[in-house]
Design an enzyme around this catalytic site. Structure first.
Site, short mmCIF file in Angstrom:
data_model
loop_
_atom_site.label_atom_id
_atom_site.label_comp_id
_atom_site.label_asym_id
_atom_site.label_seq_id
_atom_site.Cartn_x
_atom_site.Cartn_y
_atom_site.Cartn_z
N ARG A 88 1.84 5.24 -29.22
CA ARG A 88 1.86 6.50 -28.48
C ARG A 88 3.20 7.20 -28.61
O ARG A 88 3.37 8.29 -28.07
CB ARG A 88 1.61 6.24 -27.01
CG ARG A 88 0.15 6.39 -26.58
CD ARG A 88 0.07 5.99 -25.12
NE ARG A 88 -1.05 6.54 -24.45
CZ ARG A 88 -2.04 5.80 -23.93
NH1 ARG A 88 -2.06 4.51 -24.06
NH2 ARG A 88 -3.02 6.38 -23.29
N ARG A 127 -14.20 10.06 -13.41
CA ARG A 127 -14.41 8.77 -14.07
C ARG A 127 -14.35 7.60 -13.09
O ARG A 127 -13.45 7.53 -12.27
CB ARG A 127 -13.33 8.62 -15.15
CG ARG A 127 -13.58 7.48 -16.09
CD ARG A 127 -13.08 7.83 -17.46
NE ARG A 127 -11.72 7.38 -17.68
CZ ARG A 127 -11.14 7.35 -18.87
NH1 ARG A 127 -11.78 7.76 -19.95
NH2 ARG A 127 -9.90 6.94 -18.99
P1 AMP Z 1 -4.85 4.20 -21.06
O1 AMP Z 1 -5.86 3.30 -20.44
O2 AMP Z 1 -4.83 4.09 -22.55
O3 AMP Z 1 -4.97 5.63 -20.60
O4 AMP Z 1 -3.41 3.67 -20.57
C1 AMP Z 1 -3.10 3.60 -19.19
C2 AMP Z 1 -1.59 3.60 -19.01
O5 AMP Z 1 -1.02 2.45 -19.66
C3 AMP Z 1 -0.84 4.79 -19.60
O6 AMP Z 1 -0.87 5.93 -18.75
C4 AMP Z 1 0.57 4.20 -19.72
O7 AMP Z 1 1.21 4.11 -18.46
C5 AMP Z 1 0.26 2.77 -20.19
N1 AMP Z 1 0.18 2.68 -21.68
C6 AMP Z 1 -0.91 2.35 -22.42
N2 AMP Z 1 -0.61 2.35 -23.73
C7 AMP Z 1 0.70 2.70 -23.83
C8 AMP Z 1 1.60 2.90 -24.93
N3 AMP Z 1 1.19 2.74 -26.21
N4 AMP Z 1 2.87 3.25 -24.64
C9 AMP Z 1 3.31 3.39 -23.37
N5 AMP Z 1 2.51 3.24 -22.29
C10 AMP Z 1 1.22 2.89 -22.51
#
Ligand code: AMP
Length: 218
Positions: A88, A127
């Protein structure tokens, strides 16, 4: 056969990754899921990760790179994987390129699923998820058959802590600032395919399958 799924929260990365996992037989690795497991633990790392997630901010790169690359070392990734939500940031993308390079591999395809902000906010605020089997429902577009219980496993459905409207806006802003450059990173390397995720799920699926097939990934 390593595929990266990029895109703002709510664009449909997870839905496509789970579907491709079933058809391609390679694992779906979502750093969000890895972090939610860590955040459930009552220790220093768990508390640190939880604090970032609850604010809608990214977990710092050093932690994320360690967690992401550790997961990639598991034997089930031998034939590739579907990376959902990792990398990311450009620092994460660079670390991933180096780690795969050491194995003689690379990111074969980066799918960038996009959608307008208002649609993303609407999708995310409706959601509800099953923390037991990770199924995702939506009060507006895909309600469960029985109020707040999972069709697949019967467990109680919950709203994610980071899907309150103000946190959703922060997550979208963070994505714009820090993850849009990752799309450019892959565009410059000729690996990026952009997909407009605001259309019907069937159309999005067809385009995703087309992109995967064109790369000869299957
Ligand atoms: P997601 O379920 O993919 O929306 O991820 C939920 C949360 O996990 C995000 O809002 C970040 O706080 C953290 N997160 C997940 N993947 C990453 C990443 N590659 N880099 C930094 N934070 C991450």
């Amino acid at each position: 056969m390593n595929i990266v799924l990029l895109g703002p929260p709510g664009a449909g990365k997870g839905t496509q990754a789970r579907r491709l996992q079933a058809t391609m037989g390679i694992p779906h690795i979502a750093t969000g899921d890895l972090f939610r497991s860590l955040a459930a633990e009552d220790n220093g790392l768990g508390r640190e990760v939880r604090a970032y997630m609850n604010k809608g901010e990214y977990v710092p790169d050093d932690v994320t790179i360690r967690v992401g690359l550790d997961r990639l070392r598991a034997p089930d990734t031998e034939n590739g994987c579907l990376l959902d939500g990792f990398p990311r940031t450009v620092a994460q993308a660079t670390a991933l390129t180096s780690a795969l390079g050491r194995l003689g591999q690379r990111v074969d395809l980066a799918l960038y699923i996009t959608a307008p902000e208002e649609l993303l906010v609407r999708r995310l605020s409706g959601r509800i998820v099953c923390h037991h089997c990770n199924a995702i429902y939506n009060n507006a577009t895909r309600p469960p058959q029985q109020d707040m219980s999972c069709d697949a496993c019967g467990h109680e459905l919950e709203r994610r802590e980071d899907e309150r409207a103000e946190v959703v806006r922060t997550r979208l802003r963070t994505h714009e600032e820090r993850t849009s450059p990752v799309a450019e990173y892959y565009r410059e390397r000729g690996t990026l395919v952009e997909i407009h995720g605001a259309r019907t799920i069937e159309v999005v699926e067809q385009e995703v399958d087309g992109a995967v097939g064109l790369r000869g990934v299957r």
